[in-house]
Design an enzyme around this catalytic site. Structure first.
Site, short mmCIF file in Angstrom:
data_model
loop_
_atom_site.label_atom_id
_atom_site.label_comp_id
_atom_site.label_asym_id
_atom_site.label_seq_id
_atom_site.Cartn_x
_atom_site.Cartn_y
_atom_site.Cartn_z
CG ASP A 108 1.16 -0.89 4.97
OD1 ASP A 108 0.72 -0.16 4.06
OD2 ASP A 108 0.48 -1.79 5.50
CG ASP A 122 -1.16 1.03 0.30
OD1 ASP A 122 -0.25 1.25 1.11
OD2 ASP A 122 -1.90 0.03 0.36
#
Length: 469
Positions: A131, A335
């Site tokens: 992440d 992201d």
């Protein structure tokens, strides 16, 4: 900086999250035995980096019945997309040198559409979601007061002699308070109080525990004293994973903690989920281990002190089928932990209108979860999908792989609720791209990096993707 031949590579193997159906309908032939093979790790040296290959371990995530935990596949996907939408607007509420390669795989078997890595922690292992928008790596720890359903054992601090809880007067605890934007609530009682943390997300998910440090092993590369969150109360759409690998822009992220080893540079390539090939996550700037088929082009990172851990760039344009539809889209986040790209309403509506215009020959169908532009492709053997291209500051053009334009029969883009929210480029639109994050150089690079697949090829012309159904 010449971190060069000391990059760290992590292989990502991706298993399809959905079966057939929809516009992709690409036939993938896999035997049940092949899908049920256990991980076979094999290390090799490549340009000074140690490479560990990983094969998929079949099992959870819906299996052959299309059910998971009593829910249908559609219900489970809808839930994941809803959580994805909430993540887009999430806010934390409170508190190459070296070589080596780490086990990394698709999260499909762990009931998540994100990508996961298996790393060594203390004397055990932890499988965590990769992440880039998280400032802290955290895992579930025993004894756990309230934990999400993890596949595999929890991390047990008592079994690791190198584990230690960090006190309140530590610099890491100070960094935690800066990262979470909270100056209070990080310390417990006692003569030497521990540093506690609370990470909360807009969708209601959270992780709570204590800040600790232990040995982190990345396929033989050992990081002593790695700071992470030892969570004893964790709930949310994390699937069966152990937690999150924080690659964001904060003092406690994996990238910051390994600055001496890898120089603040990392990159990844996410392969097609319909393929049996593997992608890679690389720590360090050794470009010789990339497999890019086009030159790397860089755009400038944009700083935002208010939303520190995220990687921002300026999106200056979007084209559909070669037709420019938006010339100034503004700041966006790149992201790896968000699935679907979400755009502010004005930009999304412009993209949607142009896509519908070029896709007019196909009848529309009801929307699905956050995806509101869907089609009835029943009876079509071939579908012409308009190309999708993002243009970033510096005239950096990045074409989305044809598999990232539609999610089954829906346009794989979503609208944010407000013009004041920040758009996000999700991982579904980053497949078959090498994305490079240079934190010291304040730039993000992109290059095409296509992996061979077992599917029949998709034929592409200048403006349309022709996908055989």
């Amino acid at each position: 900086m010449a971190w060069g031949a000391c990059a760290l590579l992590l292989l990502l193997l991706v298993l399809g999250a959905g079966g057939g159906g929809g516009v992709h309908c690409l036939e993938v032939t896999r035997s049940r035995r092949a899908l049920q093979r256990r991980h076979h790790l094999r290390s090799r040296a490549e340009s000074g980096a140690t490479i560990l290959e990983l094969r998929h371990h079949g099992g959870g995530g819906g299996g052959g019945s299309g059910k998971s935990g009593g829910r249908s596949r559609e219900e489970e996907l809808g839930g994941l997309f809803s959580s994805d939408a909430a993540r887009v607007s999430r806010r934390v509420l409170g508190g190459g040198r070296g070589g080596g390669r780490v086990p990394v795989t698709s999260g499909a078997r762990l009931r998540t559409l994100n990508y996961v890595a298996t790393v060594g922690l203390g004397g055990g292992e932890a499988t965590v979601i990769v992440d880039t928008a998280s400032e802290l790596t955290w895992v579930q720890c025993a004894p756990c007061a309230s934990c999400h359903d993890q596949q595999g054992p929890l991390f047990d601090p008592a079994s690791s002699p190198s584990y230690a809880v960090l006190p309140c007067n530590s610099s890491s605890c100070d960094a935690l308070q800066v990262a979470t934007g909270s100056a209070a609530g990080a310390c417990g009682g006692g003569e030497q109080p521990s540093c506690s943390y609370t990470l909360s997300y807009r969708d209601g998910s959270y992780s709570q525990g204590v800040l600790a440090h232990d040995k982190l092993s990345l396929a033989g590369e050992v990081i002593d004293g790695f700071v992470f969150g030892c969570g004893t109360s964790n709930q949310g759409p994390f699937g069966g994973t152990s937690g999150l690998m924080g690659l964001g822009r904060s003092q406690l992220s994996l990238i910051s903690q390994t600055m001496d080893q890898f120089g603040g540079v990392f990159s990844y390539c996410l392969p097609l989920k319909e393929s049996e090939s593997s992608g890679s996550l690389v720590l360090g700037d050794d470009t010789s281990v990339y497999r890019n088929s086009t030159p790397i082009v860089y755009t400038t990172m944009v700083s935002d002190p208010v939303q520190g851990p995220f990687y921002f760039v300026n999106l200056t344009g979007i084209t559909i089928g070669g037709q420019e539809v938006e010339s100034s889209a503004g700041k966006v986040i790149v992201d790896s932990g968000t699935i679907i790209t979400s755009l502010v309403p004005s930009v999304y509506n412009a993209v949607k209108a142009e896509f519908l215009s070029q896709f007019a020959e196909y009848p529309q169908a009801p929307g699905f979860s956050i995806l509101d532009t869907c089609f009835n492709l029943t009876g079509f053997r071939e579908v012409q999908i308009p190309s999708l291209k993002f243009v970033f500051e510096g005239n950096v053009e990045v074409e989305v792989d044809s598999s990232g334009v539609l999610y089954f029969v829906c346009l794989a883009l979503a609208s944010l609720k407000s013009e004041y929210e920040t758009s996000i480029i999700g991982n579904y639109q980053q497949k078959n791209l090498r994305v490079i994050f240079d934190t010291l150089g304040s730039q993000i690079g992109f290059a095409q990096e296509t992996y061979p697949t077992v599917d029949h090829p998709v034929h592409i012309d200048n403006k349309k993707h022709n996908t055989n159904l």
